[in-house]
Design a protein around this motif. Structure first.
Motif, PDB file in Angstrom:
ATOM      1  N   PHE A  60       0.821  -1.207   0.000  1.00 13.81           N
ATOM      2  CA  PHE A  60       0.000   0.000   0.000  1.00 13.81           C
ATOM      3  C   PHE A  60       0.856   1.260   0.000  1.00 13.81           C
ATOM      4  CE2 PHE A  60      -2.211   3.081   2.972  1.00 13.81           C
ATOM      5  CZ  PHE A  60      -2.964   3.678   1.984  1.00 13.81           C
ATOM      6  N   LEU A  61       1.758   1.387   0.963  1.00 11.94           N
ATOM      7  CA  LEU A  61       2.584   2.590   1.041  1.00 11.94           C
ATOM      8  C   LEU A  61       3.632   2.635  -0.070  1.00 11.94           C
ATOM      9  CD1 LEU A  61       3.088   3.204   4.877  1.00 11.94           C
ATOM     10  CD2 LEU A  61       1.486   4.290   3.295  1.00 11.94           C
ATOM     11  N   LYS A  62       4.088   1.479  -0.532  1.00 14.86           N
ATOM     12  CA  LYS A  62       5.021   1.459  -1.671  1.00 14.86           C
ATOM     13  C   LYS A  62       4.381   2.112  -2.893  1.00 14.86           C
ATOM     14  CE  LYS A  62       7.762  -2.740  -0.789  1.00 14.86           C
ATOM     15  NZ  LYS A  62       7.962  -4.148  -1.229  1.00 14.86           N
ATOM     16  N   VAL A  63       3.142   1.686  -3.188  1.00 12.54           N
ATOM     17  CA  VAL A  63       2.439   2.206  -4.367  1.00 12.54           C
ATOM     18  C   VAL A  63       2.166   3.704  -4.222  1.00 12.54           C
ATOM     19  CG1 VAL A  63       0.265   2.134  -5.658  1.00 12.54           C
ATOM     20  CG2 VAL A  63       1.406   0.007  -5.013  1.00 12.54           C
ATOM     21  N   ILE A  91       2.016  10.681  -1.326  1.00  8.21           N
ATOM     22  CA  ILE A  91       2.304  10.914   0.088  1.00  8.21           C
ATOM     23  C   ILE A  91       2.961  12.275   0.319  1.00  8.21           C
ATOM     24  CG2 ILE A  91       3.591  10.099   2.107  1.00  8.21           C
ATOM     25  CD1 ILE A  91       3.352   7.273   1.039  1.00  8.21           C
ATOM     26  N   HIS A  92       2.345  13.052   1.205  1.00 10.10           N
ATOM     27  CA  HIS A  92       2.905  14.335   1.627  1.00 10.10           C
ATOM     28  C   HIS A  92       3.321  14.282   3.096  1.00 10.10           C
ATOM     29  CE1 HIS A  92       3.603  18.621   1.829  1.00 10.10           C
ATOM     30  NE2 HIS A  92       2.726  18.755   2.812  1.00 10.10           N
ATOM     31  N   GLN A  93       2.405  13.831   3.965  1.00  8.45           N
ATOM     32  CA  GLN A  93       2.687  13.713   5.395  1.00  8.45           C
ATOM     33  C   GLN A  93       2.145  12.390   5.929  1.00  8.45           C
ATOM     34  OE1 GLN A  93       0.516  17.448   5.830  1.00  8.45           O
ATOM     35  NE2 GLN A  93       2.058  18.157   7.272  1.00  8.45           N
ATOM     36  N   TRP A 108      -6.185   2.661  -4.723  1.00  8.97           N
ATOM     37  CA  TRP A 108      -4.958   1.893  -4.496  1.00  8.97           C
ATOM     38  C   TRP A 108      -4.984   1.189  -3.142  1.00  8.97           C
ATOM     39  CZ3 TRP A 108      -2.534   0.292  -8.390  1.00  8.97           C
ATOM     40  CH2 TRP A 108      -2.389   1.071  -9.541  1.00  8.97           C
ATOM     41  N   LEU A 109      -5.668   1.760  -2.169  1.00  7.08           N
ATOM     42  CA  LEU A 109      -5.841   1.089  -0.883  1.00  7.08           C
ATOM     43  C   LEU A 109      -6.506  -0.270  -1.114  1.00  7.08           C
ATOM     44  CD1 LEU A 109      -5.836   1.573   2.369  1.00  7.08           C
ATOM     45  CD2 LEU A 109      -8.282   1.968   2.014  1.00  7.08           C
ATOM     46  N   THR A 111      -4.000   7.406 -13.444  1.00 11.31           N
ATOM     47  CA  THR A 111      -4.210   6.180 -14.212  1.00 11.31           C
ATOM     48  C   THR A 111      -3.683   5.000 -13.403  1.00 11.31           C
ATOM     49  OG1 THR A 111      -2.089   5.901 -15.395  1.00 11.31           O
ATOM     50  CG2 THR A 111      -3.631   7.555 -16.268  1.00 11.31           C
ATOM     51  N   ALA A 112      -4.030   3.804 -13.846  1.00  8.91           N
ATOM     52  CA  ALA A 112      -3.534   2.579 -13.204  1.00  8.91           C
ATOM     53  C   ALA A 112      -2.469   1.915 -14.061  1.00  8.91           C
ATOM     54  CB  ALA A 112      -4.695   1.625 -12.961  1.00  8.91           C
ATOM     55  N   LEU A 113      -1.896   2.657 -14.999  1.00  5.85           N
ATOM     56  CA  LEU A 113      -0.851   2.096 -15.851  1.00  5.85           C
ATOM     57  C   LEU A 113       0.356   1.672 -15.016  1.00  5.85           C
ATOM     58  CD1 LEU A 113      -0.799   4.597 -18.870  1.00  5.85           C
ATOM     59  CD2 LEU A 113      -1.589   2.226 -18.896  1.00  5.85           C
ATOM     60  N   PRO A 114       1.055   0.605 -15.430  1.00 12.27           N
ATOM     61  CA  PRO A 114       2.272   0.191 -14.723  1.00 12.27           C
ATOM     62  C   PRO A 114       3.328   1.295 -14.765  1.00 12.27           C
ATOM     63  CG  PRO A 114       1.538  -1.513 -16.264  1.00 12.27           C
ATOM     64  CD  PRO A 114       0.727  -0.288 -16.551  1.00 12.27           C
ATOM     65  N   MET A 115       4.141   1.353 -13.732  1.00 14.32           N
ATOM     66  CA  MET A 115       5.157   2.405 -13.633  1.00 14.32           C
ATOM     67  C   MET A 115       6.152   2.342 -14.790  1.00 14.32           C
ATOM     68  SD  MET A 115       4.438   4.393 -11.149  1.00 14.32           S
ATOM     69  CE  MET A 115       5.994   5.264 -10.872  1.00 14.32           C
TER      70      MET A 115
END
Length: 418
Positions: free
Chosen positions: A8-11, A18-20, A62-63, A277-281
């Motif tokens: 979850f946090l990786k994505v 992620i800001h804070q 994404w969660l 989008t949900a495209l792969p990185m």
């Protein structure tokens, strides 16, 4: 390489959400060890959310995609108070009927991004009016008022901004942060929710709820905020010169939505591909590296993917086809936004300036006049510089429509009706 162990946090980290984080190590640990529930609140201030709400919606997406349970909180209760965050003046108070009407419109969008149901990772929708409407004021003050100090509340940006500009902050609005904090406590009790997410302007409100849970129930709660998003030129996300970029198809057509993303500034393409989008990185990295005229291909991919996730792949393909016919082939594409005009208006002659306003290409006759003067207005692809021109049945094409354009990218079909 990401510093996080949980998917979850990786994505969220690699895609720029992620800001804070209140306690990165602790949240990472619980998210890696099992399923967590997290929520984001959406107040019902309009009949549709707009593109500025897509960042929190994609965070919930994404969660769920990484094995956790999203909760969408409808602000049926908090909308009656009004969030002062980011506002120079009080929000207009809405009637309960209008709030319900707005909620009905807003709710429909979430099923496009989330799977709802009774499973362990299925999304859940709740309404904070279910508990806020039934609070006993004196009991609520006695039970929870001692956990909030005026000193601390005065330090939050939502309060400081208003006071620094010498704009009144009502006692009603001052209560908003307490009610939002209580929402977090209530959702933890009702749904074992341990994380609240939102934009960075909500940090103070979320921390309030986190601390309330610790003080009242001894519960470890978490806060995560995303950066407030602007375009490379500094424009606010989700807004255009023509108004808000609504997510509901009855307020903004799939074609207009597609066109909004197609017009993304060059410097934002990579960032927006990651966020919307949900495209792969790997594919995003390839598209992000395109330069010169090729960047337009990346913009089309962004427009297609962003439109498909909201309106479906068929609508996205149709929008691209319409754009291609309109811009590359010069055809009269039937998929363009359409505005109905009465046959009687065309018989009498519809003034050019009112027609431009009616088509949504300008907000007033004065603005329309400036566009005409600048040579930006076309009727059936021919420039019209005459302020006094009246559009009539004689302007209709073989397709029984009149194409009204402003510049190269904004086109509307005027379609006569009896």
């Amino acid at each position: 390489m990401s510093q996080y162990k949980s998917e979850f946090l990786k994505v969220l980290d690699e895609r720029g959400f992620i800001h804070q984080l209140s306690d990165p190590h602790a949240l990472d640990k619980v998210a890696a060890e099992g399923t967590i529930s997290a929520y984001i609140g959406f107040d019902c201030t309009a009949p549709s959310l707009h593109a500025g709400s897509l960042v929190p919606i994609m965070m919930l997406y994404w969660l769920q995609q990484t094995g956790h349970k999203p909760i969408t909180l409808m602000g049926g209760g908090t909308t009656k108070v009004g969030d002062p965050s980011g506002k120079d003046e009080s929000r207009l108070l809405l009637t309960p009927e209008k709030i319900q009407e707005n909620m009905d419109g807003i709710q429909t969008v979430f099923s496009k991004f989330l799977k709802f149901g009774d499973g362990p990772t299925d999304a859940k929708m709740v309404n904070n009016a279910d508990w806020l409407d039934h609070l006993n004021y004196i009991d609520f003050l006695r039970d929870y008022g001692p956990h909030f100090t005026i000193n601390r509340m005065m330090s939050f940006d939502s309060v400081k901004l208003r006071l620094d500009r010498e704009q009144p902050l009502t006692f009603l609005e001052f209560n908003y942060m307490i009610l939002q904090a209580y929402d977090f406590l209530e959702l933890n009790r009702r749904a074992d929710c341990v994380l609240q997410m939102g934009g960075s302007d909500q940090w103070g409100n979320i921390i309030n709820g986190m601390e309330l849970g610790r003080r009242v129930d001894g519960t470890k709660l978490h806060a995560l905020t995303s950066p407030l998003l602007t375009t490379s030129s500094g424009a606010k996300m989700g807004k255009t010169a023509g108004g808000a970029v609504w997510l509901n198809g009855d307020m903004l057509s799939p074609y207009e939505y597609w066109q909004y993303w197609r017009n993304t500034e060059d410097g934002d393409v990579g960032k927006f591909l990651k966020l919307f989008t949900a495209l792969p990185m790997e594919e995003i990295a390839r598209l992000e590296a395109l330069e010169g005229a090729e960047i337009n291909e990346a913009k089309k991919v962004l427009a297609n993917e962003a439109t498909a996730i909201l309106h479906g792949r068929e609508a996205a393909d149709k929008a691209q086809e319409t754009a291609q016919k309109t811009f590359e082939q010069g055809d009269m594409a039937q998929g363009l936004p359409t505005v109905e005009v009465s046959g009687a208006e065309l018989l009498e002659g519809l003034g050019l300036l009112p027609a431009i306003v009616k088509a949504g290409l300008a907000k007033s006759n004065g603005e329309a006049r400036r566009h005409v003067k600048a040579g930006a207005i076309k009727i059936n692809d021919k420039v019209c510089n005459d302020f006094q021109y009246s559009i009539s049945a004689g302007d209709m094409t073989e397709d029984d429509v009149i194409k009204l354009s402003m510049g190269k990218k904004k086109h509307v079909l005027l379609r006569p009706v009896d």
